[in-house]
Design a protein around this motif. Structure first.
Motif, PDB file in Angstrom:
ATOM      1  N   LEU A   1       0.803  -1.220   0.000  1.00 23.97           N
ATOM      2  CA  LEU A   1       0.000   0.000   0.000  1.00 23.97           C
ATOM      3  C   LEU A   1       0.837   1.272   0.000  1.00 23.97           C
ATOM      4  O   LEU A   1       0.282   2.371  -0.079  1.00 23.97           O
ATOM      5  CB  LEU A   1      -0.920   0.015   1.228  1.00 23.97           C
ATOM      6  CG  LEU A   1      -2.086  -0.962   1.206  1.00 23.97           C
ATOM      7  CD1 LEU A   1      -2.853  -0.891   2.527  1.00 23.97           C
ATOM      8  CD2 LEU A   1      -3.018  -0.670   0.049  1.00 23.97           C
ATOM      9  N   PHE A   2       2.161   1.149   0.081  1.00 28.61           N
ATOM     10  CA  PHE A   2       2.999   2.342   0.203  1.00 28.61           C
ATOM     11  C   PHE A   2       2.813   3.274  -0.992  1.00 28.61           C
ATOM     12  O   PHE A   2       2.564   4.469  -0.835  1.00 28.61           O
ATOM     13  CB  PHE A   2       4.471   1.934   0.330  1.00 28.61           C
ATOM     14  CG  PHE A   2       5.409   3.101   0.465  1.00 28.61           C
ATOM     15  CD1 PHE A   2       5.512   3.796   1.651  1.00 28.61           C
ATOM     16  CD2 PHE A   2       6.178   3.521  -0.621  1.00 28.61           C
ATOM     17  CE1 PHE A   2       6.362   4.879   1.784  1.00 28.61           C
ATOM     18  CE2 PHE A   2       7.028   4.602  -0.506  1.00 28.61           C
ATOM     19  CZ  PHE A   2       7.127   5.283   0.695  1.00 28.61           C
ATOM     20  N   LEU A   3       2.923   2.745  -2.211  1.00 25.97           N
ATOM     21  CA  LEU A   3       2.794   3.591  -3.404  1.00 25.97           C
ATOM     22  C   LEU A   3       1.384   4.151  -3.556  1.00 25.97           C
ATOM     23  O   LEU A   3       1.233   5.365  -3.784  1.00 25.97           O
ATOM     24  CB  LEU A   3       3.199   2.792  -4.648  1.00 25.97           C
ATOM     25  CG  LEU A   3       3.103   3.540  -5.987  1.00 25.97           C
ATOM     26  CD1 LEU A   3       4.000   4.769  -5.963  1.00 25.97           C
ATOM     27  CD2 LEU A   3       3.495   2.618  -7.143  1.00 25.97           C
ATOM     28  N   PRO A   4       0.306   3.342  -3.435  1.00 25.89           N
ATOM     29  CA  PRO A   4      -1.036   3.935  -3.554  1.00 25.89           C
ATOM     30  C   PRO A   4      -1.315   5.022  -2.522  1.00 25.89           C
ATOM     31  O   PRO A   4      -1.896   6.064  -2.851  1.00 25.89           O
ATOM     32  CB  PRO A   4      -1.972   2.727  -3.350  1.00 25.89           C
ATOM     33  CG  PRO A   4      -1.160   1.553  -3.751  1.00 25.89           C
ATOM     34  CD  PRO A   4       0.231   1.868  -3.329  1.00 25.89           C
ATOM     35  N   LEU A   5      -0.877   4.814  -1.275  1.00 25.75           N
ATOM     36  CA  LEU A   5      -1.120   5.821  -0.241  1.00 25.75           C
ATOM     37  C   LEU A   5      -0.331   7.099  -0.517  1.00 25.75           C
ATOM     38  O   LEU A   5      -0.811   8.205  -0.256  1.00 25.75           O
ATOM     39  CB  LEU A   5      -0.749   5.255   1.130  1.00 25.75           C
ATOM     40  CG  LEU A   5      -1.681   4.163   1.672  1.00 25.75           C
ATOM     41  CD1 LEU A   5      -1.167   3.649   3.018  1.00 25.75           C
ATOM     42  CD2 LEU A   5      -3.109   4.680   1.823  1.00 25.75           C
ATOM     43  N   THR A   6       0.886   6.950  -1.039  1.00 28.78           N
ATOM     44  CA  THR A   6       1.676   8.126  -1.392  1.00 28.78           C
ATOM     45  C   THR A   6       0.995   8.935  -2.490  1.00 28.78           C
ATOM     46  O   THR A   6       0.896  10.167  -2.418  1.00 28.78           O
ATOM     47  CB  THR A   6       3.078   7.708  -1.847  1.00 28.78           C
ATOM     48  OG1 THR A   6       3.729   6.983  -0.788  1.00 28.78           O
ATOM     49  CG2 THR A   6       3.923   8.925  -2.200  1.00 28.78           C
ATOM     50  N   LEU A   7       0.504   8.243  -3.514  1.00 24.67           N
ATOM     51  CA  LEU A   7      -0.187   8.928  -4.606  1.00 24.67           C
ATOM     52  C   LEU A   7      -1.466   9.613  -4.113  1.00 24.67           C
ATOM     53  O   LEU A   7      -1.767  10.750  -4.507  1.00 24.67           O
ATOM     54  CB  LEU A   7      -0.514   7.935  -5.717  1.00 24.67           C
ATOM     55  CG  LEU A   7       0.689   7.343  -6.461  1.00 24.67           C
ATOM     56  CD1 LEU A   7       0.226   6.313  -7.482  1.00 24.67           C
ATOM     57  CD2 LEU A   7       1.502   8.431  -7.144  1.00 24.67           C
TER      58      LEU A   7
ATOM     59  N   THR B   1      -2.038  10.731  -1.122  1.00 22.73           N
ATOM     60  CA  THR B   1      -1.643  11.897  -0.323  1.00 22.73           C
ATOM     61  C   THR B   1      -1.301  13.077  -1.215  1.00 22.73           C
ATOM     62  O   THR B   1      -1.693  14.225  -0.939  1.00 22.73           O
ATOM     63  CB  THR B   1      -0.447  11.550   0.568  1.00 22.73           C
ATOM     64  OG1 THR B   1      -0.794  10.452   1.417  1.00 22.73           O
ATOM     65  CG2 THR B   1      -0.059  12.741   1.434  1.00 22.73           C
ATOM     66  N   ILE B   2      -0.578  12.816  -2.307  1.00 21.99           N
ATOM     67  CA  ILE B   2      -0.243  13.893  -3.237  1.00 21.99           C
ATOM     68  C   ILE B   2      -1.505  14.488  -3.858  1.00 21.99           C
ATOM     69  O   ILE B   2      -1.651  15.714  -3.966  1.00 21.99           O
ATOM     70  CB  ILE B   2       0.705  13.353  -4.336  1.00 21.99           C
ATOM     71  CG1 ILE B   2       2.045  12.957  -3.713  1.00 21.99           C
ATOM     72  CG2 ILE B   2       0.914  14.395  -5.426  1.00 21.99           C
ATOM     73  CD1 ILE B   2       2.983  12.273  -4.690  1.00 21.99           C
ATOM     74  N   VAL B   3      -2.437  13.614  -4.257  1.00 22.26           N
ATOM     75  CA  VAL B   3      -3.700  14.092  -4.828  1.00 22.26           C
ATOM     76  C   VAL B   3      -4.482  14.910  -3.800  1.00 22.26           C
ATOM     77  O   VAL B   3      -5.045  15.960  -4.127  1.00 22.26           O
ATOM     78  CB  VAL B   3      -4.544  12.902  -5.329  1.00 22.26           C
ATOM     79  CG1 VAL B   3      -5.945  13.367  -5.722  1.00 22.26           C
ATOM     80  CG2 VAL B   3      -3.866  12.234  -6.509  1.00 22.26           C
ATOM     81  N   ALA B   4      -4.502  14.459  -2.544  1.00 18.69           N
ATOM     82  CA  ALA B   4      -5.227  15.185  -1.497  1.00 18.69           C
ATOM     83  C   ALA B   4      -4.631  16.569  -1.261  1.00 18.69           C
ATOM     84  O   ALA B   4      -5.366  17.550  -1.061  1.00 18.69           O
ATOM     85  CB  ALA B   4      -5.214  14.374  -0.201  1.00 18.69           C
ATOM     86  N   ILE B   5      -3.307  16.668  -1.298  1.00 20.71           N
ATOM     87  CA  ILE B   5      -2.662  17.972  -1.109  1.00 20.71           C
ATOM     88  C   ILE B   5      -3.037  18.913  -2.258  1.00 20.71           C
ATOM     89  O   ILE B   5      -3.358  20.091  -2.051  1.00 20.71           O
ATOM     90  CB  ILE B   5      -1.139  17.800  -1.011  1.00 20.71           C
ATOM     91  CG1 ILE B   5      -0.776  17.058   0.284  1.00 20.71           C
ATOM     92  CG2 ILE B   5      -0.433  19.151  -1.049  1.00 20.71           C
ATOM     93  CD1 ILE B   5       0.689  16.693   0.395  1.00 20.71           C
ATOM     94  N   GLY B   6      -2.990  18.386  -3.487  1.00 20.18           N
ATOM     95  CA  GLY B   6      -3.380  19.207  -4.629  1.00 20.18           C
ATOM     96  C   GLY B   6      -4.840  19.624  -4.576  1.00 20.18           C
ATOM     97  O   GLY B   6      -5.190  20.773  -4.899  1.00 20.18           O
ATOM     98  N   TRP B   7      -5.695  18.690  -4.156  1.00 23.00           N
ATOM     99  CA  TRP B   7      -7.125  18.982  -4.016  1.00 23.00           C
ATOM    100  C   TRP B   7      -7.346  20.080  -2.981  1.00 23.00           C
ATOM    101  O   TRP B   7      -8.133  21.016  -3.206  1.00 23.00           O
ATOM    102  CB  TRP B   7      -7.841  17.705  -3.609  1.00 23.00           C
ATOM    103  CG  TRP B   7      -9.334  17.737  -3.758  1.00 23.00           C
ATOM    104  CD1 TRP B   7     -10.122  18.840  -3.902  1.00 23.00           C
ATOM    105  CD2 TRP B   7     -10.212  16.610  -3.789  1.00 23.00           C
ATOM    106  NE1 TRP B   7     -11.446  18.467  -4.008  1.00 23.00           N
ATOM    107  CE2 TRP B   7     -11.524  17.108  -3.939  1.00 23.00           C
ATOM    108  CE3 TRP B   7     -10.026  15.240  -3.691  1.00 23.00           C
ATOM    109  CZ2 TRP B   7     -12.631  16.277  -3.993  1.00 23.00           C
ATOM    110  CZ3 TRP B   7     -11.128  14.414  -3.749  1.00 23.00           C
ATOM    111  CH2 TRP B   7     -12.414  14.925  -3.896  1.00 23.00           C
TER     112      TRP B   7
END
Length: 296
Positions: free
Chosen positions: A79-85, A87-93
């Motif tokens: 889950l490391f890569l999906p959670l990282t992605l 998180t990045i999307v949430a920050i941009g949102w």
């Protein structure tokens, strides 16, 4: 009739300590703290992944005797890569949300923001309905990570409603707060259920991939040699048994084994050349009655 600015000022004065995102987090905490939900998802993913992997290998996951901590640890790597992605999307949102709210507060491009929010609402709602119908009527035609896409559409539509309402600001402040709490609660429950649904699908795919991967990478697993005072009758492709010692004190040696995992007071081995079709999984006790040697 009060203006939009006056309504917004009343709303802010009635609840000065909480911005919209803080109110959202407060409503989410009424359903379940984010940390608790994340921990539950990690535990469920670890179990679902291990269960799918065990079934692909012809086993039942209960044989491994994994603890809840084992399930959570086994899920982190996948889950490391999906959670990282995410998180990045949430920050941009979040950055986009704050920029739009700042533009509304400054009175800039309000009609355009309202039109854009309507498009977001229609697109998110339509996408969620279409994807849900496909999942129910034609599951074979579902896209990868289908439930996650539905959850994203639901969040997309809910966010569009928030932005549209913020730009319009035509309702009473107290009524708007009650609606926000109810909407956030229901959206959180729905998205949480969709996350568990998607987690099951994703974990099954990962587990099956890991089981199939052993066929390609069996040579990378540690070699194991088993020594026993009694014949163990270990069979399987590539497994070789030999007798050592004396007639009075015989010693049986078995090679051609690969270490799979140690769990629940047992040691699990695969035979050399293992594959999901006719490979063997050998289960041995980890109680000192049998001696093991491992090497790369």
């Amino acid at each position: 009739m009060p203006s939009a600015d006056e309504v917004r000022e009343r709303s802010e004065s009635a609840e000065p300590a909480l911005d919209p995102w803080s109110r959202t987090l407060k409503a989410i905490s009424a359903v379940g703290p984010p940390v608790t939900i994340a921990a539950a998802l990690l535990l469920y993913f670890g179990w679902a992944r291990s269960n799918a992997q065990a079934k692909a290998m012809g086993l039942d996951v209960s044989l491994f005797g994994y603890s809840p901590q084992d399930y959570m640890l086994r899920s982190i790597n996948s889950l490391f890569l999906p959670l990282t992605l995410l998180t990045i999307v949430a920050i941009g949102w979040y950055a986009l949300d704050q920029a739009l709210r700042a533009a509304v507060d400054a009175g800039k491009a309000i009609p355009a923001i309202r039109r854009g929010a309507l498009i977001v609402i229609i697109a998110g709602t339509t996408g969620a309905v279409v994807l849900f119908v496909i999942a129910l009527t034609a599951p074979d035609a579902a896209l990868p990570l289908h439930p996650y896409l539905i959850a994203g559409c639901v969040l997309f539509a809910a966010w569009g409603m928030r932005i549209h309402r913020y730009a319009r600001a035509a309702a009473a402040a107290s009524l708007m707060r009650r609606r926000r709490v109810l909407e956030t609660t229901f959206v959180t429950i729905l998205v949480t259920l969709l996350l568990f649904w998607g987690t099951a699908d994703y974990a099954e795919a990962v587990g099956q991939g890991l089981a199939a991967g052993y066929e390609r990478s069996i040579e990378t697993l540690p070699r194991a040699t088993v020594y026993s005072d009694a014949a163990l009758s270990i069979a399987g492709g590539g497994v070789v048994g030999a007798t050592e010692g004396t007639a009075e004190a015989p010693l049986f040696r078995y090679t051609g084994l690969r270490l799979l995992v140690v769990s629940g007071g047992r040691i699990f081995f695969l035979n050399d050349g293992w594959n999901p079709r006719d490979g063997r999984v050998i289960v041995m006790p980890d109680d000192g009655s049998v001696r093991y040697e491992f090497q790369n």
